[in-house]
Design an enzyme around this catalytic site. Structure first.
Site, mmCIF file in Angstrom:
data_model
loop_
_atom_site.group_PDB
_atom_site.id
_atom_site.type_symbol
_atom_site.label_atom_id
_atom_site.label_comp_id
_atom_site.label_asym_id
_atom_site.label_seq_id
_atom_site.Cartn_x
_atom_site.Cartn_y
_atom_site.Cartn_z
ATOM 1 N N TRP A 41 0.869 -1.191 0.000
ATOM 2 C CA TRP A 41 0.000 0.000 0.000
ATOM 3 C C TRP A 41 0.894 1.227 0.000
ATOM 4 C CZ3 TRP A 41 -0.304 3.822 3.945
ATOM 5 C CH2 TRP A 41 -1.152 4.881 3.614
ATOM 6 N N GLU B 228 -3.128 -2.952 -2.200
ATOM 7 C CA GLU B 228 -4.296 -2.362 -1.536
ATOM 8 C C GLU B 228 -4.664 -1.027 -2.171
ATOM 9 O OE1 GLU B 228 -3.493 -1.586 2.613
ATOM 10 O OE2 GLU B 228 -5.570 -1.043 3.065
ATOM 11 N N LYS C 299 -7.051 2.606 -2.430
ATOM 12 C CA LYS C 299 -7.575 3.595 -1.478
ATOM 13 C C LYS C 299 -8.256 4.718 -2.235
ATOM 14 C CE LYS C 299 -6.363 6.046 2.734
ATOM 15 N NZ LYS C 299 -5.468 6.110 3.883
ATOM 16 N N ASP D 81 -9.696 -2.705 1.655
ATOM 17 C CA ASP D 81 -9.822 -2.253 3.043
ATOM 18 C C ASP D 81 -11.175 -1.562 3.097
ATOM 19 O OD1 ASP D 81 -9.781 -0.235 5.152
ATOM 20 O OD2 ASP D 81 -7.647 -0.638 5.402
ATOM 21 N N HIS E 181 -11.653 2.177 2.752
ATOM 22 C CA HIS E 181 -11.078 2.848 1.584
ATOM 23 C C HIS E 181 -12.055 3.090 0.443
ATOM 24 C CE1 HIS E 181 -6.640 1.785 2.689
ATOM 25 N NE2 HIS E 181 -7.304 2.354 3.673
ATOM 26 N N HIS F 252 -8.671 -6.019 4.436
ATOM 27 C CA HIS F 252 -8.336 -5.342 5.682
ATOM 28 C C HIS F 252 -9.675 -4.997 6.296
ATOM 29 C CE1 HIS F 252 -3.945 -3.701 5.221
ATOM 30 N NE2 HIS F 252 -4.006 -5.021 5.355
ATOM 31 N N ASP G 66 -11.928 7.183 6.646
ATOM 32 C CA ASP G 66 -11.107 6.004 6.953
ATOM 33 C C ASP G 66 -10.475 6.175 8.334
ATOM 34 O OD1 ASP G 66 -9.641 3.656 6.588
ATOM 35 O OD2 ASP G 66 -7.982 4.700 5.608
ATOM 36 N N ASP H 295 -10.356 4.255 10.940
ATOM 37 C CA ASP H 295 -9.754 3.078 11.573
ATOM 38 C C ASP H 295 -10.170 2.903 13.024
ATOM 39 O OD1 ASP H 295 -8.124 1.633 9.555
ATOM 40 O OD2 ASP H 295 -7.202 3.591 9.312
ATOM 41 N N ASP I 253 -7.157 -4.198 10.403
ATOM 42 C CA ASP I 253 -6.353 -2.991 10.201
ATOM 43 C C ASP I 253 -7.080 -1.796 10.811
ATOM 44 O OD1 ASP I 253 -4.713 -0.935 9.416
ATOM 45 O OD2 ASP I 253 -5.331 -0.953 7.320
HETATM 46 C C1 RNT Z 1 -3.855 2.903 5.049
HETATM 47 C C2 RNT Z 1 -3.987 1.458 4.770
HETATM 48 C C3 RNT Z 1 -2.861 0.600 5.253
HETATM 49 C C4 RNT Z 1 -2.380 0.980 6.632
HETATM 50 C C5 RNT Z 1 -1.415 -0.003 7.244
HETATM 51 C C6 RNT Z 1 -0.715 0.567 8.427
HETATM 52 O O1 RNT Z 1 -4.988 3.620 4.760
HETATM 53 O O2 RNT Z 1 -5.189 0.977 5.274
HETATM 54 O O3 RNT Z 1 -3.219 -0.723 5.174
HETATM 55 O O4 RNT Z 1 -3.440 1.154 7.518
HETATM 56 O O5 RNT Z 1 -0.566 -0.470 6.292
HETATM 57 ZN ZN ZN Z 2 -5.503 -1.128 5.191
#
Ligand code: RNT
Ligand code: ZN
Length: 412
Positions: A180, A221, A223, A254, A257, A281, A289, A291, A321
């Site tokens: 990523w 990955e 985004k 993810d 994303h 993820h 995003d 998290d 994640d």
């Molecule tokens: C970032 C991505 C990525 C990170 C990690 C730390 O938006 O989700 O996967 O969160 O690699």
């Molecule tokens: Zn991620």
């Protein structure tokens, strides 16, 4: 009759075998991210987190050293049921006075993690770290127009493939290496194509080194945007899908994303039509995003149902994640990962064959009625049974508070 015995009969009346579900739970690995323990900081630099991602909060007890992080992972793992893998980032290299920059890290810098994994009988996954480093120039890494910068990050990717193969060989368990990059622009670009073409070229160069495809799986990955990178992200969904499909890599989604009304649960089946393997993820985005810690919410449940319903447990790599520094970090780990497992168990208990038949017969009235009826079945009793077979209890907060008082508060 015990609560579990009674639940077993109720589920059986819906054609669901709870014993088969509990048995299946034992074979589903979950890749747990290491970076919840230290706010995505790592051990290879003193700089702050960059790349358009952000950890918020300052709850006491952040792990500051490899020893502290390992102890916290052990504590968390003791409360997380099921088969686990540990997901590491390159910035968690342990140098012991023998430091190396990211373009020259070697397997020996991860020897302690390999020992950690072997002692616990778990596998390792890996991620090159394309952020929080002075060689990120104008927010760009693999897409940089500066050849010195771009080459540096290509070398980083290559080193990470070597380390991933070392992980797989040492642990005997395949390693998923996820790429990523944060590369993008805050404001409207004049040229969207050139950075993407450089990203493509950089990936080609990274992947040109030989590696054992039965041991190392490589995912990319996508985004939609990052903080300070709102207008353009080079590694968009289309770029990433295109690249991974064309090159036989694994697409990674993810669920933080995408635009807020897009659902990863709806995307999995499309990717399964065209890819042997798909990676996830799992996170919880609140408005962006962000998290947040994964809850047992509708989307987490639906994602796991899509994997189970489509008989794709051996085709989907499931990883967590998220990073929350506003609450006890170990509790964050346990709560989020347990919720993935709860959602998986819920998915295995879905009267899926019945529901699929109703859909195929066009009986959407009965499908809706059954779907709602299902929601009040005694899922909690089966979850408790699963935990007790893993020598765990549903309530874990006392255990975490004790660790906080004994260990975490001393980290000043
Ligand atoms: C970032 C991505 C990525 C990170 C990690 C730390 O938006 O989700 O996967 O969160 O690699
Ligand atoms: Zn991620």
């Amino acid at each position: 009759m015990s609560r579990y015995e009674s639940a077993k009969e109720i589920y059986a009346s819906y054609g669901v075998d709870t014993e088969a579900a509990l048995e299946k739970m034992n074979s589903i690995p979950l890749s747990v991210h290491c970076w919840q323990g230290d706010d995505v900081i790592g051990f290879d630099s003193t700089g702050s987190l960059s790349g358009g991602i952000q950890t918020t909060g300052n709850y006491p007890g952040r792990a500051r050293t490899p020893e502290e992080l390992m102890a916290d992972i052990d504590k968390a793992f003791s409360l997380i049921p099921g088969v686990k893998k540990l997901n590491l980032h390159a910035c968690y290299a342990i140098f012991d006075g023998n430091s190396a920059d990211r373009d020259s890290i070697r397997p020996e810098h991860f020897r302690k993690w390999v020992e950690f994994a072997k002692e616990r009988g778990i596998g390792l996954d890996f991620n090159p770290t394309y952020f929080s480093h002075p060689m990120v120039k104008d927010g760009l890494t693999l897409t940089s127009p500066d050849e010195t910068v771009r080459r540096f990050w290509v070398e980083h990717g290559r080193r990470c493939i070597e380390i991933s193969q070392y992980f797989a060989e040492e642990t005997g368990i395949p390693c998923l290496m996820n790429i990523w990059i944060p590369d993008g622009f805050k404001d409207i670009p004049a040229d969207r194509l050139s950075p993407r073409m450089r990203y493509k070229k950089s990936l080609d160069e990274i992947l040109s080194i030989p590696y054992d495809k039965s041991k190392v799986y490589i995912s990319v990955e996508s985004k939609v945007f990052g903080i300070g990178l709102e207008s353009y992200t080079a590694g968009s969904a289309e770029f990433t899908m295109g690249y991974t499909m064309k090159n036989g890599l694994v697409p990674l989604m993810d669920n933080g994303h995408y635009h807020p009304t897009e659902l990863v649960s709806d995307k999995i089946s499309s990717l399964l039509c065209f890819n042997d393997k798909v990676a996830l993820h799992v996170t919880r985005g609140v408005r962006w995003d962000s998290d947040h810690v994964i809850l047992l919410d509708d989307e987490t449940k639906e994602i796991m149902r899509e994997i189970v319903r489509n008989d794709a447990l051996d085709r989907v790599f499931i990883a967590t994640d998220y990073f929350d520094a506003s609450i006890n970090r170990i509790s964050a780990w346990v709560t989020g990962t347990r919720n993935v497992r709860k959602a998986l168990l819920g998915a295995l208990l879905e009267p899926s064959a019945k529901k699929k038949a109703l859909q195929e017969n066009g009986d959407f009235t009965a499908l809706m009625a059954l779907g709602e009826e299902e929601k009040t079945l005694p899922f909690g009793d089966v979850w408790e049974e699963y935990l007790s077979r893993n020598s765990m209890k549903n309530s874990y907060i006392a255990d975490i508070k004790e660790y906080e008082e004994k260990v975490l508060v001393n980290r000043k």
